[in-house]
Design an enzyme around this catalytic site. Structure first.
Site, PDB file in Angstrom:
ATOM      1  N   GLU A 143      42.345  42.525  43.369  1.00  0.00           N
ATOM      2  CA  GLU A 143      41.774  41.956  42.140  1.00  0.00           C
ATOM      3  C   GLU A 143      42.202  40.486  42.020  1.00  0.00           C
ATOM      4  OE1 GLU A 143      39.634  43.313  39.631  1.00  0.00           O
ATOM      5  OE2 GLU A 143      39.683  41.142  39.685  1.00  0.00           O
ATOM      6  N   PHE A 144      41.223  39.603  41.823  1.00  0.00           N
ATOM      7  CA  PHE A 144      41.547  38.175  41.733  1.00  0.00           C
ATOM      8  C   PHE A 144      41.364  37.610  40.328  1.00  0.00           C
ATOM      9  CE2 PHE A 144      40.633  38.802  46.238  1.00  0.00           C
ATOM     10  CZ  PHE A 144      41.724  38.179  46.805  1.00  0.00           C
ATOM     11  N   LYS A 146      41.737  36.274  36.533  1.00  0.00           N
ATOM     12  CA  LYS A 146      42.818  35.573  35.834  1.00  0.00           C
ATOM     13  C   LYS A 146      42.909  36.127  34.411  1.00  0.00           C
ATOM     14  CE  LYS A 146      40.758  31.495  36.401  1.00  0.00           C
ATOM     15  NZ  LYS A 146      39.676  31.745  37.350  1.00  0.00           N
ATOM     16  N   GLU A 147      44.105  36.471  33.964  1.00  0.00           N
ATOM     17  CA  GLU A 147      44.254  36.864  32.563  1.00  0.00           C
ATOM     18  C   GLU A 147      43.792  35.704  31.692  1.00  0.00           C
ATOM     19  OE1 GLU A 147      48.105  38.466  31.434  1.00  0.00           O
ATOM     20  OE2 GLU A 147      48.255  39.423  33.377  1.00  0.00           O
ATOM     21  N   PHE A 244      45.404  22.960  39.744  1.00  0.00           N
ATOM     22  CA  PHE A 244      46.695  23.614  39.966  1.00  0.00           C
ATOM     23  C   PHE A 244      47.788  22.662  40.425  1.00  0.00           C
ATOM     24  CE2 PHE A 244      47.938  28.023  39.600  1.00  0.00           C
ATOM     25  CZ  PHE A 244      46.855  28.494  38.890  1.00  0.00           C
ATOM     26  N   TYR A 246      49.360  20.685  38.037  1.00  0.00           N
ATOM     27  CA  TYR A 246      50.010  20.218  36.805  1.00  0.00           C
ATOM     28  C   TYR A 246      51.508  20.497  36.869  1.00  0.00           C
ATOM     29  CZ  TYR A 246      45.451  19.727  34.593  1.00  0.00           C
ATOM     30  OH  TYR A 246      44.184  19.334  34.279  1.00  0.00           O
ATOM     31  N   CYS A 255      51.948  38.185  37.701  1.00  0.00           N
ATOM     32  CA  CYS A 255      51.526  38.141  39.103  1.00  0.00           C
ATOM     33  C   CYS A 255      52.337  37.189  39.986  1.00  0.00           C
ATOM     34  CB  CYS A 255      50.038  37.816  39.181  1.00  0.00           C
ATOM     35  SG  CYS A 255      49.034  39.170  38.555  1.00  0.00           S
TER      36      CYS A 255
HETATM   37  N1  LIG Z   1      47.087  41.634  35.090  1.00  0.00           N
HETATM   38  C1  LIG Z   1      46.351  40.874  35.878  1.00  0.00           C
HETATM   39  O1  LIG Z   1      45.769  39.872  35.464  1.00  0.00           O
HETATM   40  C2  LIG Z   1      46.188  41.222  37.342  1.00  0.00           C
HETATM   41  C3  LIG Z   1      45.400  40.380  38.150  1.00  0.00           C
HETATM   42  C4  LIG Z   1      45.260  40.708  39.502  1.00  0.00           C
HETATM   43  C5  LIG Z   1      45.908  41.811  40.008  1.00  0.00           C
HETATM   44  N2  LIG Z   1      46.661  42.595  39.198  1.00  0.00           N
HETATM   45  C6  LIG Z   1      47.329  43.777  39.778  1.00  0.00           C
HETATM   46  O2  LIG Z   1      46.755  44.940  39.190  1.00  0.00           O
HETATM   47  C7  LIG Z   1      47.779  45.946  39.071  1.00  0.00           C
HETATM   48  C8  LIG Z   1      47.836  46.423  37.612  1.00  0.00           C
HETATM   49  O3  LIG Z   1      48.266  45.345  36.807  1.00  0.00           O
HETATM   50  P1  LIG Z   1      48.324  45.451  35.205  1.00  0.00           P
HETATM   51  O4  LIG Z   1      48.784  44.124  34.709  1.00  0.00           O
HETATM   52  O5  LIG Z   1      47.055  46.042  34.703  1.00  0.00           O
HETATM   53  O6  LIG Z   1      49.491  46.543  35.059  1.00  0.00           O
HETATM   54  P2  LIG Z   1      50.010  47.289  33.730  1.00  0.00           P
HETATM   55  O7  LIG Z   1      51.446  47.594  34.024  1.00  0.00           O
HETATM   56  O8  LIG Z   1      49.639  46.508  32.527  1.00  0.00           O
HETATM   57  O9  LIG Z   1      49.168  48.635  33.674  1.00  0.00           O
HETATM   58  C9  LIG Z   1      49.355  49.682  34.582  1.00  0.00           C
HETATM   59  C10 LIG Z   1      48.929  50.995  33.913  1.00  0.00           C
HETATM   60  O10 LIG Z   1      49.018  52.039  34.880  1.00  0.00           O
HETATM   61  C11 LIG Z   1      49.373  53.229  34.190  1.00  0.00           C
HETATM   62  N3  LIG Z   1      49.871  54.246  35.140  1.00  0.00           N
HETATM   63  C12 LIG Z   1      51.061  54.305  35.749  1.00  0.00           C
HETATM   64  N4  LIG Z   1      51.134  55.391  36.558  1.00  0.00           N
HETATM   65  C13 LIG Z   1      49.941  56.025  36.452  1.00  0.00           C
HETATM   66  C14 LIG Z   1      49.387  57.200  37.036  1.00  0.00           C
HETATM   67  N5  LIG Z   1      50.076  57.940  37.916  1.00  0.00           N
HETATM   68  N6  LIG Z   1      48.135  57.562  36.702  1.00  0.00           N
HETATM   69  C15 LIG Z   1      47.419  56.820  35.817  1.00  0.00           C
HETATM   70  N7  LIG Z   1      47.878  55.697  35.239  1.00  0.00           N
HETATM   71  C16 LIG Z   1      49.133  55.300  35.546  1.00  0.00           C
HETATM   72  C17 LIG Z   1      50.414  52.746  33.193  1.00  0.00           C
HETATM   73  O11 LIG Z   1      50.580  53.682  32.146  1.00  0.00           O
HETATM   74  C18 LIG Z   1      49.818  51.415  32.731  1.00  0.00           C
HETATM   75  O12 LIG Z   1      49.023  51.606  31.584  1.00  0.00           O
HETATM   76  C19 LIG Z   1      49.067  45.321  39.589  1.00  0.00           C
HETATM   77  O13 LIG Z   1      49.245  45.671  40.933  1.00  0.00           O
HETATM   78  C20 LIG Z   1      48.797  43.845  39.457  1.00  0.00           C
HETATM   79  O14 LIG Z   1      49.554  43.093  40.390  1.00  0.00           O
HETATM   80  C21 LIG Z   1      46.802  42.330  37.868  1.00  0.00           C
END
Ligand SMILES: NC(=O)c1ccc[n+]([C@@H]2O[C@H](COP(=O)([O-])OP(=O)(O)OC[C@H]3O[C@@H](n4cnc5c(N)ncnc54)[C@H](O)[C@@H]3O)[C@@H](O)[C@H]2O)c1
Length: 434
Positions: A143-144, A146-147, A244, A246, A255
């Protein structure tokens, strides 16, 4: 999960999102959304009401719902900084426990190279225990997004990386992503290990750009140069570009810090010393302390009893995420040194309350002005748009020791000085009121 699920439903797919957290699912089922992300609440509501987006805690129901099973759980750092794969593997196991026909298991979590093999192995073992002879394929689809701009990024991606060499999965993934691929080809098919590494490479490159500029900004301060002029001087070279680069008070978020660390651990695990990655992380950790040292120096090394107004708690604008945020490093250093903080953030105030609870040395304020009341100095840590053009005269009148510590180089030092405030920023000399 919420963003991916809502965006896939938005184009007409039926999507069921599974989470083990009952409170999260209850909130989503009652129309709420657990994270702040622009446009997400309306998108979730629209698709829930249309019956295309469902939420459950029941893994069996989720597994039986579709052929494509996305794994999008967290991969936080474990004790030594490696990515903790327990949640990813637990989902793989649930899928294998409940599946009754062919599944494509798509890993969207950011996972170290080789995780695809581990997921496949866990599924094979679990199926063998069940005595079930069922086909599956494991695909990497990092997943790429951006929050803060997640919906736009998902709906109009720069690229969609898919790691699989299985022709059946290639066809299914091509069909799934067709609605997001109309303008020009964005799908990049590659082997699974290259897809896994692509995600880390992208984040590590971005983190490297930031740490590079922060390193240069520290040097510029010592050498009497102005990093903002240097930034423009190098950014105008198209081989470098303006994005990027700054300078600031360090990167945070869920991340970059964890992914740089995890890639470093992956390298060390295969006997390779990743000198650049180690430096990127070290430079960032040091950079997060820069604002505190500037504030401390301003007060002759003693901030005990001082009150700092702090604008911006989220690790970046348009999110409530405070994971590894620079604001946390600053607040914790100030508290340790006996100072108090009056903080304001347009969105992350509840998150700060959740993390720190009630404490005497933290007052979370309802607006930016209130944070200034009774404060000695102001530190700006997150570049929210509403902080870009404040009334400097008003800030001067409220602060006991009129000075702005500008952690994102938002302000023109002369304009700040004209209003009667000292200006401290990143990579430039401090400037005093005229
Ligand atoms: N947040 C971002 O912007 C972003 C961007 C790119 C990649 N990612 C990647 O995506 C992944 C998720 O990130 P996130 O920020 O959403 O994480 P998060 O910690 O906010 O959410 C993860 C969710 O998974 C749930 N979970 C845990 N174990 C589980 C299971 N066995 N079955 C079902 N659900 C389960 C948790 O309860 C939690 O709600 C990470 O690997 C992160 O690096 C995130």
């Amino acid at each position: 999960m919420e963003v991916d699920g809502a965006c896939l439903a938005e184009v007409g797919n039926k999507v069921m999102c599974v989470d083990v957290d009952p409170a999260k699912i209850e909130l989503l089922n009652s129309g709420g959304v657990p994270i702040y992300e622009p446009g997400l609440t309306e998108m979730v509501r629209r698709n829930r009401e249309a019956g295309r987006l469902l939420f459950t805690t029941d893994a069996k129901e989720g597994v039986n719902f579709g052929t494509i099973q996305f794994i999008a759980v967290g991969t936080p750092p474990d004790e030594d900084g490696s990515a903790d794969l327990q949640y990813v593997l637990a989902v793989a196991e649930s899928i294998a426990q409940h599946m009754t026909d062919f599944k494509i298991v798509v890993d969207k979590s950011t996972v170290p190279v080789g995780t695809g093999d581990k997921v496949a192995e866990r599924i094979r073992q679990t199926l063998a225990k069940r005595g079930a002879d069922l086909e599956f394929d494991v695909v990497s689809n990092p997943e790429f997004l951006k929050e803060g701009a997640a919906i736009g990024d998902f709906m109009k991606p720069d690229r969609i990386v898919v790691g699989t060499e299985n022709p059946r999965s290639i066809e299914v993934m091509r069909e799934l992503y067709a609605p997001f691929n109309r303008n020009h080809e964005r799908l990049l098919f590659m082997d699974i290990r290259s897809a896994e590494l692509t995600k880390y490479a992208a984040n590590a490159m971005l983190a490297t750009k930031i740490s590079f500029m922060n390193e240069l900004s520290n040097l510029a301060e010592i050498l009497g140069a102005d990093i903002e002029q240097v930034r423009i001087g190098i950014g105008s070279d198209p081989r470098i570009g303006f994005q990027f680069i700054y300078p600031g008070c360090g990167y945070g978020g869920s991340c970059f810090p964890k992914d740089v660390q995890a890639l470093e651990k992956t390298a060390l695990g295969v006997g390779y010393s990743p000198q650049l990655l180690t430096a990127v992380e070290a430079v960032n950790n040091r950079q997060k302390e820069v604002l505190f040292s500037k504030i401390s120096q301003h007060f002759g090394g003693n901030v005990a009893g001082k009150t700092v107004a702090l604008w911006g708690l989220a690790f970046k604008p348009n999110t409530d995420d405070m994971r590894a945020a620079s604001s946390r490093t600053l607040m914790e250093a100030l508290w340790e040194a006996g100072a108090k903080v009056r903080a304001f953030d347009p969105i992350a105030h509840e998150e700060a309350q959740r993390i720190y609870g009630d404490r005497d040395d933290l007052h979370i304020c309802a607006n930016a002005d209130e944070a200034l009341d009774g404060a000695d100095v102001l530190a700006v840590v997150t570049e929210w748009i509403e902080f870009r053009s404040p009334d400097f005269a008003d800030i001067r009148d409220k602060l006991k020791s009129p000075a702005i510590f500008d952690g994102r180089n938002l302000y023109d030092p002369q304009a700040v000085n004209r209003a009667g405030l000292a200006h401290y920023s990143i990579g430039r000399q401090p400037t005093q009121p005229n």
